[in-house]
Design a protein around this motif. Structure first.
Motif, PDB file in Angstrom:
ATOM      1  N   GLU A  69       0.828  -1.205   0.000  1.00 53.18           N
ATOM      2  CA  GLU A  69       0.000   0.000   0.000  1.00 53.18           C
ATOM      3  C   GLU A  69       0.865   1.259   0.000  1.00 53.18           C
ATOM      4  O   GLU A  69       0.590   2.211  -0.724  1.00 53.18           O
ATOM      5  CB  GLU A  69      -0.936   0.002   1.202  1.00 53.18           C
ATOM      6  CG  GLU A  69      -2.088  -0.957   1.066  1.00 53.18           C
ATOM      7  CD  GLU A  69      -2.969  -1.016   2.308  1.00 53.18           C
ATOM      8  OE1 GLU A  69      -2.714  -0.276   3.283  1.00 53.18           O
ATOM      9  OE2 GLU A  69      -3.921  -1.812   2.288  1.00 53.18           O
ATOM     10  N   ARG A  70       1.916   1.258   0.793  1.00 47.34           N
ATOM     11  CA  ARG A  70       2.808   2.418   0.847  1.00 47.34           C
ATOM     12  C   ARG A  70       3.489   2.633  -0.505  1.00 47.34           C
ATOM     13  O   ARG A  70       3.610   3.767  -0.978  1.00 47.34           O
ATOM     14  CB  ARG A  70       3.854   2.221   1.937  1.00 47.34           C
ATOM     15  CG  ARG A  70       4.758   3.409   2.102  1.00 47.34           C
ATOM     16  CD  ARG A  70       5.679   3.238   3.271  1.00 47.34           C
ATOM     17  NE  ARG A  70       6.505   4.427   3.395  1.00 47.34           N
ATOM     18  CZ  ARG A  70       7.658   4.451   4.009  1.00 47.34           C
ATOM     19  NH1 ARG A  70       8.114   3.362   4.592  1.00 47.34           N
ATOM     20  NH2 ARG A  70       8.353   5.549   4.077  1.00 47.34           N
ATOM     21  N   LEU A  71       3.915   1.549  -1.132  1.00 42.31           N
ATOM     22  CA  LEU A  71       4.538   1.648  -2.449  1.00 42.31           C
ATOM     23  C   LEU A  71       3.558   2.190  -3.485  1.00 42.31           C
ATOM     24  O   LEU A  71       3.911   3.042  -4.302  1.00 42.31           O
ATOM     25  CB  LEU A  71       5.046   0.272  -2.896  1.00 42.31           C
ATOM     26  CG  LEU A  71       6.211  -0.307  -2.114  1.00 42.31           C
ATOM     27  CD1 LEU A  71       6.455  -1.747  -2.528  1.00 42.31           C
ATOM     28  CD2 LEU A  71       7.454   0.532  -2.313  1.00 42.31           C
ATOM     29  N   ALA A  72       2.320   1.707  -3.447  1.00 45.45           N
ATOM     30  CA  ALA A  72       1.305   2.150  -4.401  1.00 45.45           C
ATOM     31  C   ALA A  72       1.006   3.644  -4.233  1.00 45.45           C
ATOM     32  O   ALA A  72       0.884   4.380  -5.222  1.00 45.45           O
ATOM     33  CB  ALA A  72       0.030   1.324  -4.241  1.00 45.45           C
ATOM     34  N   ILE A  73       0.902   4.094  -3.008  1.00 43.03           N
ATOM     35  CA  ILE A  73       0.643   5.512  -2.737  1.00 43.03           C
ATOM     36  C   ILE A  73       1.793   6.369  -3.244  1.00 43.03           C
ATOM     37  O   ILE A  73       1.584   7.383  -3.912  1.00 43.03           O
ATOM     38  CB  ILE A  73       0.402   5.748  -1.231  1.00 43.03           C
ATOM     39  CG1 ILE A  73      -0.936   5.137  -0.813  1.00 43.03           C
ATOM     40  CG2 ILE A  73       0.461   7.229  -0.896  1.00 43.03           C
ATOM     41  CD1 ILE A  73      -1.121   5.049   0.690  1.00 43.03           C
ATOM     42  N   GLN A  74       3.023   5.971  -2.940  1.00 43.45           N
ATOM     43  CA  GLN A  74       4.184   6.757  -3.369  1.00 43.45           C
ATOM     44  C   GLN A  74       4.303   6.777  -4.889  1.00 43.45           C
ATOM     45  O   GLN A  74       4.583   7.813  -5.484  1.00 43.45           O
ATOM     46  CB  GLN A  74       5.469   6.203  -2.755  1.00 43.45           C
ATOM     47  CG  GLN A  74       6.675   7.085  -3.004  1.00 43.45           C
ATOM     48  CD  GLN A  74       6.564   8.435  -2.339  1.00 43.45           C
ATOM     49  OE1 GLN A  74       6.038   8.550  -1.248  1.00 43.45           O
ATOM     50  NE2 GLN A  74       7.064   9.464  -2.993  1.00 43.45           N
ATOM     51  N   TYR A  75       4.054   5.644  -5.529  1.00 46.10           N
ATOM     52  CA  TYR A  75       4.130   5.589  -6.994  1.00 46.10           C
ATOM     53  C   TYR A  75       3.072   6.498  -7.623  1.00 46.10           C
ATOM     54  O   TYR A  75       3.357   7.240  -8.558  1.00 46.10           O
ATOM     55  CB  TYR A  75       3.967   4.157  -7.497  1.00 46.10           C
ATOM     56  CG  TYR A  75       4.010   4.057  -8.994  1.00 46.10           C
ATOM     57  CD1 TYR A  75       5.213   4.177  -9.673  1.00 46.10           C
ATOM     58  CD2 TYR A  75       2.843   3.880  -9.730  1.00 46.10           C
ATOM     59  CE1 TYR A  75       5.259   4.114 -11.053  1.00 46.10           C
ATOM     60  CE2 TYR A  75       2.881   3.814 -11.112  1.00 46.10           C
ATOM     61  CZ  TYR A  75       4.089   3.930 -11.768  1.00 46.10           C
ATOM     62  OH  TYR A  75       4.119   3.875 -13.131  1.00 46.10           O
ATOM     63  N   THR A  76       1.856   6.466  -7.094  1.00 49.21           N
ATOM     64  CA  THR A  76       0.790   7.317  -7.599  1.00 49.21           C
ATOM     65  C   THR A  76       1.169   8.785  -7.473  1.00 49.21           C
ATOM     66  O   THR A  76       0.957   9.582  -8.387  1.00 49.21           O
ATOM     67  CB  THR A  76      -0.528   7.044  -6.848  1.00 49.21           C
ATOM     68  OG1 THR A  76      -0.859   5.668  -7.007  1.00 49.21           O
ATOM     69  CG2 THR A  76      -1.653   7.897  -7.366  1.00 49.21           C
TER      70      THR A  76
END
Length: 86
Positions: A69-76
């Motif tokens: 989830e943290r990776l997805a948020i940062q990528y977005t």
């Protein structure tokens, strides 16, 4: 494995954004160029740092869902030109 794939994708994205070339995903140059045009360099660097930490932590019993989830948020945020809060 997923973190490694994401790391290589982000590497290519930032490389193009900074005037470099695609190293890991030559079949996706068009998509990467389109995303790189809007990518925020500092957010992308933050995303890469998170991925490096995640790669190191794969052997640790952390909650995998939180890491993803943290990776997805940062990528977005990276491709949307928003400042990092994570």
């Amino acid at each position: 494995m997923l973190c490694g794939l994401l790391y290589r994708w982000c590497y290519d994205l930032l490389s193009l954004r900074l005037g470099g070339r695609v190293r890991y995903n030559p079949d996706y140059v068009k998509s990467l160029r389109r995303l790189a045009d809007n990518a925020e360099v500092l957010c992308g660097a933050g995303c890469s740092r998170i991925l490096v930490v995640a790669l190191r932590a794969l052997e640790h019993p952390l909650n995998a869902r939180l890491v993803i989830e943290r990776l997805a948020i940062q990528y977005t945020r990276t491709i949307a030109r928003q400042s990092p809060d994570v």
